[in-house]
Scaffold this active site. Sequence first.
Site, PDB file in Angstrom:
ATOM      1  N   GLY A 141      38.910  11.476  55.794  1.00 27.86           N
ATOM      2  CA  GLY A 141      39.597  12.179  54.718  1.00 27.86           C
ATOM      3  C   GLY A 141      41.050  12.408  55.042  1.00 27.86           C
ATOM      4  N   GLY A 162      39.617  19.678  55.479  1.00 32.73           N
ATOM      5  CA  GLY A 162      38.563  20.539  56.010  1.00 32.73           C
ATOM      6  C   GLY A 162      37.518  19.820  56.834  1.00 32.73           C
ATOM      7  CE  LYS A 163      39.792  14.584  58.798  1.00 38.12           C
ATOM      8  NZ  LYS A 163      40.877  15.006  57.880  1.00 38.12           N
ATOM      9  CB  THR A 164      38.295  20.662  62.126  1.00 35.72           C
ATOM     10  OG1 THR A 164      39.048  19.495  62.468  1.00 35.72           O
ATOM     11  CG2 THR A 164      37.955  21.423  63.391  1.00 35.72           C
ATOM     12  CD  GLU A 212      66.680  17.127  36.787  1.00 30.81           C
ATOM     13  OE1 GLU A 212      65.507  16.859  36.422  1.00 30.81           O
ATOM     14  OE2 GLU A 212      67.189  16.618  37.796  1.00 30.81           O
ATOM     15  CG  ASP A 266      65.336   9.459  38.959  1.00 29.54           C
ATOM     16  OD1 ASP A 266      64.397  10.096  39.460  1.00 29.54           O
ATOM     17  OD2 ASP A 266      66.318  10.003  38.416  1.00 29.54           O
TER      18      ASP A 266
END
Length: 635
Positions: free
Chosen positions: A194, A199-201, A417, A492
């Site tokens: 992942g 959050g693997k550990t 913008e 851009d």
Amino acid sequence: MNNMFSKAAVWLVIALVLFTVFKQFDTRQSRGGDMPYSQFMSEAREGRIESVQVDGRTLRARSRDGRSFTVFSPSDIWMVGDLMKFGVQVNAKPDEEQSLLLNIFVSWFPMLLLIGVWVFFMRQMQGGGRGGAFSFGKSRARMLDDGNNSITFADVAGCDEAKEEVQELVEFLRDPSKFQKLGGRIPRGVLMVGSPGTGKTLLAKAIAGEAKVPFFSISGSDFVEMFVGVGAARVRDMFENAKKHAPCILFIDEIDAVGRQRGAGLGGGNDEREQTLNQLLVEMDGFETGQGVIVIAATNRPDVLDPALLRPGRFDRQVVVPLPDIRGREQILNVHMRKVPIGTDVRADILARGTPGFSGADLANLVNEAALFAARRSARLVEMIDFERAKDKILMGAERRSIVMPEEERRNTAYHESGHAIVARMLPKTDPVHKVTIIPRGRALGVTMQLPVEDRYSMDRDRMLNTVSVLFGGRIAEEIFMHQMTTGASNDFERATSIARDMVTRYGMSDVLGPMVYAENEGEIFLGRSITKTTNMSEETMRKVDSEIRRIIDEQYAVARNILDTNRDKVEAMAKALLDWETIDAEQIDDIVAGRPPRPPKPGGSPGGSAGAGGAGASSNQPAAPAEPSAEPAA
């Protein structure tokens, strides 16, 4: 503290011993006299010296007027005869017999001291001498006892499928006979794959906490040392310790540090790393396979792992821990919000909608940043406005209000913008514009933020073309309203060209070239995939590719220019609102697009900001060429 005092005491003793030894050498060999030898012999010749006691090369003399002094004599074989001829009484002191052990100690003490200092330093580098001075091969795995691990599946949110995948590991560790009586074999290894921060550990710790078994954790980089063979020895020691505490879980974080494909180096691989990997392969599925030891590894680079490591019998199962979707983000936010006092206006579902692409670590950072913003304004509760400010800081960078921009450059940024925002609002397949600001943030002079309505996992052809048009809106607005070109559109152009190139060479979205991949082989060197880049395109095909990319860019440039020419009044109104308020939100943008005067900013919040959700997909006006990565969702 005691450890520090003990180290200081050791160094103090070493310093005292060295001072004593060198002082002894100084007194024995380097002592000078009170009177030069030539003056001493001159006074003896004149009869002023009464007696002399010879102690090696040191002469202790006494004059006839009662003075005593010492003289250091050179190697003069005629000295005694001359002194006796001058009437000086000569006495000799017998040499002191030194013991053999003392001579050996004095001769070898410096070498022994150096050896002792070297052993001391090596023990410190190897973790304080655990297991002796030569404990290089001892495992550095840290054991978390089942009584000290309070993390369970209730603390893990946003990855329900991954939890279901590993749930049977917990059932096997609790009741192995349930599977063994049917002839089933639990996977020996589980590889968690992942992105960073998913959050693997944490999921591996939750498995150990649910199963109530010991949990060993180690990093892949802890195996490799400067000494050859240390990594393999540590792997053996690690599995031996794990077998003693079986059933248990052995977690290896960042296994790609030691599990990369063998033979990938140019001119030969890293022998030490490959020996470590070979030992790991043998321990996981060799002649002496450990029973009850489940290996869980985590990586975000599964493409570089050795194929032998991924075969059944070693890492039988790969569990993907993906980035959380909108429901998963809401669950993760609820978990982290338990630790901070939350205001009544805070809604986790709105925040989850405004944070697409955020990992669990990003969401934890969002809650922490919001708490810091609340603390800065001395609030007792963390409110929605704090989460809005924290989200803007994470997505767009910190505000740089100290920058004094010339008015012309400020107007140019406002039109730039506004061009992005108006093109995005007028095209059908674009994300709604959530916020536009001309406050410098990070390296950008202004930002147009778009908020996805829902999580998206792929992009169609029309959406990609519309995205290219939105990216060109800033430069076209500068040309139409400011009659100039600036460097602010460099990022851009880079992103628009990249999208157009991928459409032609990777996604088969060109009618001329058809559904075929024309991209070059971009396998990295030293990963065992490819040593050099190769291309399968002829020069004629490359010209067609360039022609198609140019066609897409020119067409979308024309689309964006036509939109801005048709809606000049809206661009002018939006630029004026930005110059007045610096930041406008979705409601004010709706007023401008509908032809109404924009409503003033909401009181109590950030300038022009709303308390709603923000999102990714920002298009920024940057002052120079080095551009920040695109935040657009990837196909």
